[in-house]
Every structure is written in C-alpha cells, then in structure tokens.
Enzyme design. Sequence first.
Site, PDB file in Angstrom:
ATOM      1  N   ARG A 229       5.638  -6.040  -1.960  1.00  0.00           N
ATOM      2  CA  ARG A 229       4.574  -6.263  -0.991  1.00  0.00           C
ATOM      3  C   ARG A 229       3.523  -7.178  -1.596  1.00  0.00           C
ATOM      4  O   ARG A 229       3.245  -7.121  -2.786  1.00  0.00           O
ATOM      5  CB  ARG A 229       3.914  -4.944  -0.581  1.00  0.00           C
ATOM      6  CG  ARG A 229       4.749  -4.113   0.367  1.00  0.00           C
ATOM      7  CD  ARG A 229       4.025  -2.852   0.811  1.00  0.00           C
ATOM      8  NE  ARG A 229       3.826  -1.939  -0.287  1.00  0.00           N
ATOM      9  CZ  ARG A 229       2.718  -1.795  -0.981  1.00  0.00           C
ATOM     10  NH1 ARG A 229       1.641  -2.509  -0.661  1.00  0.00           N
ATOM     11  NH2 ARG A 229       2.634  -0.954  -1.977  1.00  0.00           N
TER      12      ARG A 229
ATOM     13  N   GLY B  26      11.030  -5.662   2.285  1.00  0.00           N
ATOM     14  CA  GLY B  26      10.882  -4.459   3.109  1.00  0.00           C
ATOM     15  C   GLY B  26       9.487  -4.204   3.651  1.00  0.00           C
ATOM     16  O   GLY B  26       9.260  -4.219   4.855  1.00  0.00           O
ATOM     17  N   GLY B  27       8.550  -3.973   2.737  1.00  0.00           N
ATOM     18  CA  GLY B  27       7.200  -3.591   3.173  1.00  0.00           C
ATOM     19  C   GLY B  27       6.475  -4.688   3.931  1.00  0.00           C
ATOM     20  O   GLY B  27       5.502  -4.430   4.638  1.00  0.00           O
TER      21      GLY B  27
ATOM     22  N   GLY C  47      12.617  17.629 -11.597  1.00  0.00           N
ATOM     23  CA  GLY C  47      12.960  18.969 -11.123  1.00  0.00           C
ATOM     24  C   GLY C  47      11.927  20.012 -11.559  1.00  0.00           C
ATOM     25  O   GLY C  47      11.647  20.978 -10.832  1.00  0.00           O
TER      26      GLY C  47
ATOM     27  N   ASN D 131      11.212  -3.496  -8.982  1.00  0.00           N
ATOM     28  CA  ASN D 131      10.996  -3.005  -7.619  1.00  0.00           C
ATOM     29  C   ASN D 131      12.268  -3.161  -6.777  1.00  0.00           C
ATOM     30  O   ASN D 131      12.207  -3.323  -5.573  1.00  0.00           O
ATOM     31  CB  ASN D 131       9.821  -3.733  -6.959  1.00  0.00           C
ATOM     32  CG  ASN D 131       9.389  -3.065  -5.657  1.00  0.00           C
ATOM     33  OD1 ASN D 131       9.370  -1.835  -5.559  1.00  0.00           O
ATOM     34  ND2 ASN D 131       9.049  -3.871  -4.651  1.00  0.00           N
TER      35      ASN D 131
ATOM     36  N   ARG E 238      -1.029   8.101 -10.654  1.00  0.00           N
ATOM     37  CA  ARG E 238      -0.623   7.947 -12.063  1.00  0.00           C
ATOM     38  C   ARG E 238      -1.868   7.863 -12.899  1.00  0.00           C
ATOM     39  O   ARG E 238      -2.570   6.857 -12.858  1.00  0.00           O
ATOM     40  CB  ARG E 238       0.078   6.591 -12.228  1.00  0.00           C
ATOM     41  CG  ARG E 238       1.529   6.621 -12.162  1.00  0.00           C
ATOM     42  CD  ARG E 238       2.087   5.202 -12.246  1.00  0.00           C
ATOM     43  NE  ARG E 238       3.365   5.233 -11.589  1.00  0.00           N
ATOM     44  CZ  ARG E 238       4.508   5.503 -12.196  1.00  0.00           C
ATOM     45  NH1 ARG E 238       4.551   5.680 -13.495  1.00  0.00           N
ATOM     46  NH2 ARG E 238       5.629   5.562 -11.511  1.00  0.00           N
TER      47      ARG E 238
ATOM     48  N   SER F  84       2.566   3.904  -3.972  1.00  0.00           N
ATOM     49  CA  SER F  84       3.941   3.417  -4.035  1.00  0.00           C
ATOM     50  C   SER F  84       4.480   3.545  -5.458  1.00  0.00           C
ATOM     51  O   SER F  84       3.767   3.281  -6.431  1.00  0.00           O
ATOM     52  CB  SER F  84       3.969   1.945  -3.632  1.00  0.00           C
ATOM     53  OG  SER F  84       3.315   1.797  -2.395  1.00  0.00           O
TER      54      SER F  84
ATOM     55  N   GLY G  22       6.691   8.448  -7.276  1.00  0.00           N
ATOM     56  CA  GLY G  22       7.536   9.630  -7.249  1.00  0.00           C
ATOM     57  C   GLY G  22       7.571  10.417  -5.950  1.00  0.00           C
ATOM     58  O   GLY G  22       8.007  11.560  -5.952  1.00  0.00           O
ATOM     59  N   LYS G  23       7.166   9.818  -4.823  1.00  0.00           N
ATOM     60  CA  LYS G  23       7.252  10.555  -3.549  1.00  0.00           C
ATOM     61  C   LYS G  23       8.705  10.892  -3.227  1.00  0.00           C
ATOM     62  O   LYS G  23       9.020  12.001  -2.841  1.00  0.00           O
ATOM     63  CB  LYS G  23       6.673   9.735  -2.391  1.00  0.00           C
ATOM     64  CG  LYS G  23       5.167   9.849  -2.258  1.00  0.00           C
ATOM     65  CD  LYS G  23       4.647   9.423  -0.880  1.00  0.00           C
ATOM     66  CE  LYS G  23       4.993   7.991  -0.538  1.00  0.00           C
ATOM     67  NZ  LYS G  23       4.520   7.007  -1.524  1.00  0.00           N
ATOM     68  N   THR G  24       9.572   9.886  -3.376  1.00  0.00           N
ATOM     69  CA  THR G  24      10.972  10.109  -3.022  1.00  0.00           C
ATOM     70  C   THR G  24      11.566  11.203  -3.913  1.00  0.00           C
ATOM     71  O   THR G  24      12.263  12.103  -3.437  1.00  0.00           O
ATOM     72  CB  THR G  24      11.757   8.786  -3.137  1.00  0.00           C
ATOM     73  OG1 THR G  24      11.074   7.803  -2.350  1.00  0.00           O
ATOM     74  CG2 THR G  24      13.182   8.930  -2.638  1.00  0.00           C
TER      75      THR G  24
HETATM   76  C1  OXD Z   1       5.805   1.228  -0.669  1.00  0.00           C
HETATM   77  C2  OXD Z   1       7.108   1.560  -0.064  1.00  0.00           C
HETATM   78  O1  OXD Z   1       5.629   0.131  -1.209  1.00  0.00           O
HETATM   79  O2  OXD Z   1       7.232   2.679   0.449  1.00  0.00           O
HETATM   80  O3  OXD Z   1       4.927   2.092  -0.599  1.00  0.00           O
HETATM   81  O4  OXD Z   1       8.011   0.723  -0.046  1.00  0.00           O
HETATM   82 MN    MN Z   2       5.458   3.867   0.419  1.00  0.00          MN
END
Ligand code: OXD
Ligand code: MN
Length: 586
Positions: free
Chosen positions: A67, A197-198, A491, A364, A397, A247, A250-252
């Site tokens: 992005r 993507g973004g 985990g 990325n 972070r 972004s 570690g959300k995923t």
């Molecule tokens: C981000 C994404 O950049 O979800 O936040 O791709």
């Molecule tokens: Mn995101």
Amino acid sequence: MASSVEAWVDEVSQTTHPDKVVWCDGSDAENERLIGQMLSDDTLLELNQDVHPNSYLHRSNPHDVARTEHLTFICSTTREEAGPNNNWMPPAEAQERVWPLFKDAMRGRTMYVVPYLMGPAESPYSKVGIEVTDSAYVVANMRIMTRMGQVALDRLEHDGDDWVPGLHSLGDLSPDRRFILHFPDTRQIWSVGSGYGGNALLGKKCYALRIASVMGRDQGWMAEHMLILELQAPDGDVMYVAGAFPSACGKTNLAMLRSPFEDQGWRVRTVGEDICWINVGPDGRFWAINPESGYFGVAPGTSYHTNPNAMETVQSNTIFTNVAVTDDGRVWWEGMDGPVPSQLTDWLGNPWTPEDGTPAAHPNSRFTTPATQNPALSSHWEDTKGVPISAILFGGRRSTTVPLIYRSFDWAHGVYVGATMASETTAAATGAVGVLRRDPMAMLPFLGYNMADYWRHWLDMGSRASNPPAIFQVNWFQRGEDGKFIWPGFGQNMRVLRWVYEQVRGKNGNSRETPVGIVPTASAIGAEELGLSSQQADALLAIDRDAWLKEVEDQGAYLDQYGERLPAELRAQQRRLLDRLQKVPA
Ligand code: OXD
Ligand code: MN
C-alpha cells in the site's frame, strides 16, 4: 441491474475507452476463462498443480508491492473533515489532476465490471459495491475476497441505488501517476496506477474501511480494522473477541490460532481476520460481521509452527503474489518450515541462492485464499446478525514499555488506549520499516475522516451500548536485552486469550491493578511452564513508571494535533493516567 449502475459504467467507459466491457458473474466458468487468459499473457504463472491445485503465482511490477499511504487521499470538501490523520485532496483538484489519468487508460484493454457484496449474502448489514477494473488479476482476487457476481446483483435488486462505485485502472503502474482517492460525500473510490491488493481490491481497504467508516459514522455503526475470533472454554461456553492490530502484526495468525490446549477444551475458531463491521444489537451488545470472504495474508513467517491453519488453507485455490518458487513449482517464502532450498526463483523471477543475502520472497508477499478452506472456520462466520463481541484487543508492535496485556478500567479508558496505541511500521506499506508511529485503533491508514470525530463516535457507540465489550491492549513484541522477542507468541497467545476470557467472565483472581490498567499475574500466563525466567516474566508484565511518563507525554503531544476537535474525555483520560503514574514512588 439497477439502471444507476449501467449509467455509471457507461459514463466511465466514455472516459477510459476500453476495447471491451465484460460484466462479471463470478461463475467458475468465468474464472477458468480468466485464469487461462492470465496464464497465456504471463500475468499468472502455473505452480505445481499436484502440490498446489488450482493455485497460481503472480509477480507484480517491482514498484508496486505494498500500500502506498502517501498516495492515498481523502477528497472531502474541507481539509478539517479529512483531519491531520489523512492526506487531503480537494474534489476539484482530484478532477483536475487525477481524472485525466483515467482518460483512454483502458484503450487496448478489457474493462471488467465486478459487482460484489461485502458481508454474508443474507445479512442486513452487508453492502454492495461495483468495481470496474482493467486488471483480470484484480477480478480473480475479488472473487476470493468478496461475494462476487450474481449474489451482489440480487442484493442490488433489493437495495436499489445503495451501492458504492469504485473505478480502478492499472494505468501505467508508475508511482508518479498513482493515486488512491476516496470521496466520502459521494461515497466513490478512484484508484489508478497500482494493482496491489490494498490499493486495487477496492472492496477491502477503500470500501470496507475508508468509505464504510464514514457510512458508519453517519448511520451509527463502525467499520474497523479488526479480526474476529470465537473462543471456546472447556465447559463449551463461547465468547467472541475482536482485535485491532496494524498491518502485518499478526491478525491473521491470532484469528487462525491453533490452541495448544485443545485437548482441555480451549479452542479458537475464525470469524474474520482483517475487517469487522459492528452494529449495536437490541440487547445492547456489539454485533460484528466479517465483510470479507477470503484472506489476503502476509506469506513470510507463515509456517506449520506459526499458523498451521493458514498453511492448510492455502493448499489449493490460492493466488500467491511475489513469493519465491522452487524448481519443481512449489511456493516458498522466508520462515516456511524445513530447510531453505539451495536454489529458487525469487519474487522478481531471478535465480536465487541463500548466499545472495536478499529475501527470496518479497517481505510483503501475499496469499489470497478462500475463508471456506480454513479448517478452523467458525460455523458462525456467516451469521446474518453477526456475532456478539465481548472483548476488544488493541495491539501493536512495541519493543518496550507496553506489557504483554492489560485491561482498561472502563469504556472511555479503553477508547483512550486505542486512540493512543502505537506500533513499529512494517512492510505492508511502502516506507521505512520499524519506525514507531501512533496508529489509533490500527485505523491510521484506513479512516475516511477526521480521527477526532472517530474517537467521539467510539465514545458515543459505547454510550449507546448497555453492554459494550471490555477493552484490552496486547503486545506480543517486547524484546529482551538480547534483542529477541520475550514472549513466544503464536499458539501460546492462547494463554493470553484464556486470561481475557476469565476477565470478561468476572474471574478476577489472577490479576493485579497498575496505574495503566489491570495486568495478569505471571502464573496466569504460564510464565514458568513456558520456561521464562522471573526477570523475563517481570519485563513482560511490568509497568516502568519512567517509560510510561514519557509515553503519556508523547500520547498527549499526538492528541494535541487534533486541537479543538479532540473529545474532552480523551484529554481527561490522559490527565488521569498521568496522575495515577505520578502517585507511584519514583
Ligand atoms: C493491510 C492488509 O495492509 O490487510 O492491512 O493487507
Ligand atoms: Mn489489514
């Protein structure tokens, strides 16, 4: 088809002059046709189909890999509406400077019209968008990330003119002629010069966050950069937790966490891993839907150790972007399990060996993969009214200062915690990596209006809800004196979720109050079981008075930017935090 859509597509074609206009229906046959076409023009490269069935590699332009926040603008009538948190471009300037970039941009190209729905098919909270694009890669990604085609057209029949237009062209892919514009008043999106993507999958950041945040402000709901997870306790009790992290923080991984305590009955299931739309339900709780249907995840660092569910999800039907590839057509990225291959083709398409000392996959690089392939997908992920959120985590972070986890004292304090959160920057956006910046609610790059008004909206939403979620801040990223992360993360974050669960259910024994908030005891997070020294456990959970005094001063300086618009409540929270810290003996 709503006539307003036809009229807009007509208008756009009269400027962009595509050779052909294709209305996408989202069908398998259409997808196969597009994939075939992209294989023949090298937009996609075939991977080993035995190992990665129906999966492909895309190598982007090397100058188009993340992005570009400096090229992203909010085109509100006044600069104040966009706020100091956004780049602002007056609508008239957009017309003058950016619209001409669309003139003839699609000559010699096909224009795809992509109707898509953000949210589950039957949900009253879902919303329609129409993206026109000259990129088949964008279409194939949108098909994974959104409910695309007929389902959106059916919804349009019902919703009439309530849809968001998004105009996208690759242009010439030059960063000098790249703009991602959002018009909050007319709820339109223009994006030119990027296929990333973004920047280009307009349903994601542009609509589901920037434009939707404005809609949410006006209509009394919220669009947030949050994962949603389902947490199940041993007695079968289920709780939903949302988490806002910048972004590539570690959300995923957290949303797809495989619990090390599954045999004891502690389980996590995924509802969403990037975006969350929240409405206040009649019961006074926050109800959340995931508007997306796929995951656009960061590949490097993903492994069977860090995220086994993601590794299983991407086994098939996945588009990989800018990863490396082995001689026998398998994808590879830094941090993947097993030994580093002795030779690869890197993300640029060049031969690579470990001795080169460069990353083989772009930091990325991404996978685009369907949510339905996630072995840990919650059975409630498409519930039409959403899932009720009991806790919100704010995380960034931070190498120092912010403990592993603490709970805020109440809603307004929690809003302050979110408003002042900061994080070291990552490769998800172009620019320096590792620089500490304030990223309120992880929405700094994604809010379509003035942040101060957004905080007011948060405070109001909390007052409207008789039972709002408890708010926590987490930090998996503290480093020890050796420079290594202290907390094992991944985990083991289940230990932190377990404490969150106890807090929300009123089991307050394993905790201690500090001036900053309520922190767990070392035993509550299993410090000893994890082999952490008492010094390490202290570092994870301590509140360093001097570091926090400095932190609060920085927070205040950040809030100052918002001047008169800053809700007084946040300034009051800052003063109270300062008071509490000053009472601690030096
Ligand atoms: C981000 C994404 O950049 O979800 O936040 O791709
Ligand atoms: Mn995101």
